[in-house]
Design a protein around this motif. Sequence first.
Motif, PDB file in Angstrom:
ATOM      1  N   ASN A 160     -18.802  -3.150 -16.266  1.00  0.00           N
ATOM      2  CA  ASN A 160     -17.651  -4.018 -16.546  1.00  0.00           C
ATOM      3  C   ASN A 160     -16.686  -3.398 -17.544  1.00  0.00           C
ATOM      4  O   ASN A 160     -15.462  -3.498 -17.380  1.00  0.00           O
ATOM      5  N   TYR A 205     -24.542  -2.780  -6.403  1.00  0.00           N
ATOM      6  CA  TYR A 205     -24.321  -3.449  -5.117  1.00  0.00           C
ATOM      7  C   TYR A 205     -25.636  -3.569  -4.361  1.00  0.00           C
ATOM      8  O   TYR A 205     -26.000  -4.645  -3.869  1.00  0.00           O
ATOM      9  N   ASN A 210     -24.239  -8.217  -4.686  1.00  0.00           N
ATOM     10  CA  ASN A 210     -22.943  -8.783  -5.057  1.00  0.00           C
ATOM     11  C   ASN A 210     -21.833  -7.915  -4.458  1.00  0.00           C
ATOM     12  O   ASN A 210     -21.720  -6.732  -4.781  1.00  0.00           O
ATOM     13  N   GLU A 211     -21.002  -8.513  -3.614  1.00  0.00           N
ATOM     14  CA  GLU A 211     -19.987  -7.766  -2.879  1.00  0.00           C
ATOM     15  C   GLU A 211     -18.952  -7.107  -3.792  1.00  0.00           C
ATOM     16  O   GLU A 211     -18.358  -6.094  -3.421  1.00  0.00           O
ATOM     17  N   THR A 212     -18.740  -7.678  -4.967  1.00  0.00           N
ATOM     18  CA  THR A 212     -17.742  -7.108  -5.876  1.00  0.00           C
ATOM     19  C   THR A 212     -18.073  -5.670  -6.235  1.00  0.00           C
ATOM     20  O   THR A 212     -17.185  -4.813  -6.304  1.00  0.00           O
ATOM     21  N   TYR A 213     -19.350  -5.398  -6.453  1.00  0.00           N
ATOM     22  CA  TYR A 213     -19.752  -4.031  -6.771  1.00  0.00           C
ATOM     23  C   TYR A 213     -19.475  -3.100  -5.591  1.00  0.00           C
ATOM     24  O   TYR A 213     -19.042  -1.960  -5.772  1.00  0.00           O
ATOM     25  N   GLU A 215     -17.134  -3.455  -3.390  1.00  0.00           N
ATOM     26  CA  GLU A 215     -15.684  -3.253  -3.327  1.00  0.00           C
ATOM     27  C   GLU A 215     -15.233  -2.204  -4.332  1.00  0.00           C
ATOM     28  O   GLU A 215     -14.360  -1.373  -4.036  1.00  0.00           O
ATOM     29  N   TRP A 216     -15.842  -2.228  -5.520  1.00  0.00           N
ATOM     30  CA  TRP A 216     -15.491  -1.226  -6.524  1.00  0.00           C
ATOM     31  C   TRP A 216     -15.959   0.166  -6.118  1.00  0.00           C
ATOM     32  O   TRP A 216     -15.282   1.166  -6.366  1.00  0.00           O
TER      33      TRP A 216
END
Length: 461
Positions: A160, A205, A210-213, A215-216
């Motif tokens: 983060n 991920y 968690n999809e956010t990881y 995407e990053w």
Amino acid sequence: MHLLFQIRTINLSVLLVSLALIPTNIQALDMDITNTESRNAGLALLAKGLMDYYNGDDYGETPGMFSSPYYWWEAGAAWNSMLDYWFYTGDETYNDVLKRSLLFQVGDDWDYMPSNQTTTEGNDDQGFWGITVMAAAEKNFTNPNDDEPQWLYLAQAVFNTMASRWDTQHCGGGLRWQIFTWNNGYNYKNTVSNGCLFNIAARLYRFTQNETYGEWAEKTWDWVETMGYINSSSDSWPVYDGGFISDNCTEVSALEWTYNTGLFLSGAAFMYNHTGDAKWLTRITHIWSRSTVFFLANSKIMYEAACQPTGRCNNDQRCFKAIFSRFLGHVCLLAPEMNDEIQTYLLASAQGVITSCSGGTDGHTCGLDWSQDGWDGMYGLGEQMSALELLLNTQVWTRPPPLTSDTGASSTGNGSAGTGYRTNTYVSNDITVTSKDRAGAGIITAVVIVLMLGVAWWMVV
């Protein structure tokens, strides 16, 4: 989509047969790596040699830090080597100091930005500590106490804080090398910093789903490739060093380092294993095709091509092969289609490592050049790390793959870690100020003011 991990007996058989081909008459460690007892005895000597450079628990020193001239980032990478040593051998000799070191360096906000590194820490420095605690979560290393930050939490905090520094004002995105404006390199966006972000994101991920990881991870890879840091213009993809924001990162430094290549190979393997998307295997294949530049053509022994032939590898660069070896092990496990070929190169290098680790007064100090018939006279933390990791990663199929929250990992975290002061559910150290405290503070302040006025009057008179 999750790819099921299966230990393929054919791969293990190929590995053991290949290991048996390593000659025994030149093994300075008297080490047969096809025999568990002999192998672990030799690895124990190399691990002790690595820990000989640790002085953080000495009087006046800092826990978690290795002796000068080794920087903070390399300490983080070295603890990953000791974590791997425990995982592959079961030897718990150094687990207490390993755990203590990882927790001592977390910093006040539990994000691996400790006060002792305030003026010098870079994104890549923080990233390697994040990678180590990510590995601790994946390997189910002994969890910290309930009132301490957990391994997954720490990896999320590093992610983060790094992601918050993504800079779209220059070069269209990416991380700078340095965190603080006053440090040399603040105007440079290097591959290793972005590689650390990509690697941690990919692993988080897979671990958390968690999809956010994810995407990053996609976003970071796309930026690095778009900028030409990964040159995908041919079948063989080199991973370059970085570029300066003064020219919008268009003049890319063509230096190739093993650890940069490893970061992207490993992250892509985690993405492939979790998603099953063939594009990630394609990317692994192309980068690996170029990775053979890091192995001598006639012997397949690993070397640091950018500095080793000229004898100019600095202390940092002398540990890059350790990180590369570790990440190649990830590829073998998580993209098993690559295992047989990669292990061929690791096994050839293992022969050189065993021969090289014959120096020093202890007789098992490891050198830098593994192609020589014996120790080359070089020694240090990096040399010891690299030898240990190379040998450990010939053993990847003897242990389970990196765990996830769905496959038995017990470490817990918080998706908001690192976004505020200890944003977690474990402990709160807020100070409650009472009226009595305020009154006492007021009296002390008044006394100090009177003393200062008295001193000022005396100086004037």
